[in-house]
Scaffold this motif. Structure first.
Motif, PDB file in Angstrom:
ATOM      1  N   LEU A 131       0.833  -1.194   0.000  1.00 13.91           N
ATOM      2  CA  LEU A 131       0.000   0.000   0.000  1.00 13.91           C
ATOM      3  C   LEU A 131       0.871   1.248   0.000  1.00 13.91           C
ATOM      4  N   GLY A 132       2.009   1.173   0.675  1.00 12.99           N
ATOM      5  CA  GLY A 132       2.930   2.305   0.749  1.00 12.99           C
ATOM      6  C   GLY A 132       3.808   2.463  -0.467  1.00 12.99           C
ATOM      7  N   SER A 134       5.925   0.076  -1.814  1.00 10.62           N
ATOM      8  CA  SER A 134       7.113  -0.783  -1.875  1.00 10.62           C
ATOM      9  C   SER A 134       6.844  -2.013  -2.724  1.00 10.62           C
ATOM     10  N   ASP A 135       7.892  -2.522  -3.357  1.00 11.78           N
ATOM     11  CA  ASP A 135       7.786  -3.819  -4.024  1.00 11.78           C
ATOM     12  C   ASP A 135       8.347  -4.883  -3.089  1.00 11.78           C
ATOM     13  N   ILE A 136       8.333  -6.116  -3.527  1.00 11.68           N
ATOM     14  CA  ILE A 136       8.762  -7.202  -2.641  1.00 11.68           C
ATOM     15  C   ILE A 136      10.250  -7.121  -2.314  1.00 11.68           C
ATOM     16  N   ASN A 137      11.062  -6.649  -3.264  1.00 11.18           N
ATOM     17  CA  ASN A 137      12.501  -6.557  -3.017  1.00 11.18           C
ATOM     18  C   ASN A 137      12.813  -5.531  -1.930  1.00 11.18           C
ATOM     19  N   LYS A 138      12.167  -4.377  -1.993  1.00  9.41           N
ATOM     20  CA  LYS A 138      12.396  -3.340  -0.987  1.00  9.41           C
ATOM     21  C   LYS A 138      11.858  -3.771   0.374  1.00  9.41           C
ATOM     22  N   THR A 139      10.725  -4.453   0.361  1.00  5.46           N
ATOM     23  CA  THR A 139      10.145  -4.927   1.621  1.00  5.46           C
ATOM     24  C   THR A 139      11.074  -5.914   2.308  1.00  5.46           C
ATOM     25  N   LEU A 167       3.681   7.274   8.110  1.00  7.52           N
ATOM     26  CA  LEU A 167       4.100   8.175   7.030  1.00  7.52           C
ATOM     27  C   LEU A 167       2.928   8.563   6.135  1.00  7.52           C
ATOM     28  N   ARG A 168       1.923   7.705   6.083  1.00  9.49           N
ATOM     29  CA  ARG A 168       0.750   7.989   5.254  1.00  9.49           C
ATOM     30  C   ARG A 168      -0.415   8.561   6.066  1.00  9.49           C
ATOM     31  N   GLY A 169      -0.153   8.864   7.338  1.00  6.33           N
ATOM     32  CA  GLY A 169      -1.157   9.499   8.182  1.00  6.33           C
ATOM     33  C   GLY A 169      -2.417   8.679   8.381  1.00  6.33           C
ATOM     34  N   MET A 170      -2.275   7.346   8.439  1.00  8.93           N
ATOM     35  CA  MET A 170      -3.441   6.466   8.500  1.00  8.93           C
ATOM     36  C   MET A 170      -3.833   6.173   9.953  1.00  8.93           C
ATOM     37  N   LEU A 211       3.587  10.176  -2.782  1.00  7.79           N
ATOM     38  CA  LEU A 211       4.414   9.780  -1.640  1.00  7.79           C
ATOM     39  C   LEU A 211       5.447   8.744  -2.055  1.00  7.79           C
ATOM     40  N   LYS A 212       6.678   8.950  -1.639  1.00  5.10           N
ATOM     41  CA  LYS A 212       7.713   7.953  -1.896  1.00  5.10           C
ATOM     42  C   LYS A 212       7.447   6.723  -1.026  1.00  5.10           C
ATOM     43  N   ASP A 213       7.994   5.605  -1.429  1.00  8.33           N
ATOM     44  CA  ASP A 213       7.800   4.407  -0.615  1.00  8.33           C
ATOM     45  C   ASP A 213       8.727   4.453   0.598  1.00  8.33           C
ATOM     46  N   PRO A 214       8.419   3.675   1.651  1.00  4.85           N
ATOM     47  CA  PRO A 214       9.191   3.731   2.909  1.00  4.85           C
ATOM     48  C   PRO A 214      10.684   3.461   2.729  1.00  4.85           C
ATOM     49  N   TYR A 215      11.024   2.557   1.818  1.00  2.00           N
ATOM     50  CA  TYR A 215      12.441   2.251   1.580  1.00  2.00           C
ATOM     51  C   TYR A 215      13.181   3.517   1.149  1.00  2.00           C
ATOM     52  N   VAL A 216      12.630   4.232   0.183  1.00  2.00           N
ATOM     53  CA  VAL A 216      13.281   5.433  -0.352  1.00  2.00           C
ATOM     54  C   VAL A 216      13.343   6.531   0.705  1.00  2.00           C
ATOM     55  N   ILE A 217      12.270   6.692   1.470  1.00  2.00           N
ATOM     56  CA  ILE A 217      12.249   7.727   2.516  1.00  2.00           C
ATOM     57  C   ILE A 217      13.323   7.448   3.567  1.00  2.00           C
ATOM     58  N   MET A 218      13.418   6.197   4.022  1.00  2.00           N
ATOM     59  CA  MET A 218      14.429   5.849   5.028  1.00  2.00           C
ATOM     60  C   MET A 218      15.834   5.994   4.474  1.00  2.00           C
TER      61      MET A 218
END
Length: 286
Positions: A131-132, A134-139, A167-170, A211-218
């Motif tokens: 949902l954020g 990310s693909d499986i590799n980044k996860t 990060l998505r304010g959910m 929104l960038k995915d969590p991997y890229v943000i971190m």
């Protein structure tokens, strides 16, 4: 036992007697080739068929889950459930399921985390990460990076899931999980906070205002981490992780600073054939 397994399969499929006989003969051969119990193979085929897949597709997928059962050292039901969760979350085709096993096996051989840990982590966090964005590799890279430090794959996977939701304010999703949610701001305010705390160097939006995915943000935060004051570092961690998940999210961040997360990401992308090679070594052993 074999008869009971076939009855379970027939309950969730609608094939001719000829098709079932052919499947039974194929299952006998595949069980021998893979060195697994024939009952496990048939039961796993039934589990895949419950998703509405054809007997032929379920038969192919059961081979992937059987190999994961071996290389991941998990039980038959767990093998199927872990793969189903990952396939659904990332909308992978049936032909891509074996690739999940390859990735988990390859990473387990190169990092201080087991294939079973990765499978459980995917089952726990993949829906939120997908949902954020990310693909499986980044996860998998996020799970590997954090777990190598915490040595607790369950807590790490939970923290990555919470990180994504924050990060998505959910708020609603966080509240439903029993996590902190009162301090959650709108995404635009979260963006402003992170942008200011990093002196304008980290933007959680990309050029398309997505929104960038969590991997890229971190990864972006890790690049400027040493330039940030300790007070601002603490604020950043609290914004992204909350108070309850700060240790695990800090571990993920440290894995980016050390370069481990990036290495895991590259290794995840270059895993083709890993699981079958591992299975063959296992099958040739005593």
């Amino acid at each position: 036992d074999l008869d009971s397994a076939m009855v379970s399969l027939k309950k969730v499929t609608d094939e001719s007697s000829t098709a079932y006989n052919r499947f039974f003969e194929n299952a006998a051969k595949s069980a021998k080739d893979l060195s697994v119990k024939m009952t496990d193979l048939i039961e796993q085929t039934a589990e895949w068929a419950k998703l509405g897949k054809s007997l032929q597709s379920s038969e192919t997928l059961s081979k992937a889950s059987a190999i994961y059962q071996i290389v991941g050292e998990v039980d038959s039901k767990t093998a199927v459930k872990d793969l189903i969760a990952a396939q659904k979350a990332f909308s992978l085709s049936d032909n891509e399921v074996m690739g999940i096993v390859d990735r988990m096996n390859n990473l387990s051989n190169k990092y201080a985390v087991s294939a079973a840990d990765l499978g459980a982590g995917l089952k726990n966090a993949s829906s939120a990460l997908a949902l954020g964005g990310s693909d499986i590799n980044k996860t998998l890279a996020l799970i590997v990076g954090g777990t190598e430090i915490t040595q607790d794959p369950e807590k790490t996977a939970n923290a990555i899931k919470i990180l994504t939701l924050r990060l998505r304010g959910m708020k609603g999703e966080l509240q439903a999980l029993g996590e902190e949610y009162e301090d959650i701001e709108s995404v635009s305010k979260i963006q402003t906070q992170i942008y200011n705390l990093t002196s304008g160097k980290v933007n959680i939006y990309d050029q398309n205002k997505e929104l960038k995915d969590p991997y890229v943000i971190m990864e972006d935060i890790s690049k400027v981490w040493r330039e940030i004051s300790q007070i601002d570092q603490n604020q950043l961690i609290e914004i992204t992780a909350g108070k309850n998940r700060s240790n695990e999210v800090s571990a993920v961040l440290n894995s980016f600073i050390s370069g481990q997360a990036q290495k895991a990401y590259q290794d995840a992308q270059n895993s083709a054939g890993s699981a079958m090679a591992e299975q063959e070594k296992w099958a040739n052993s005593i």
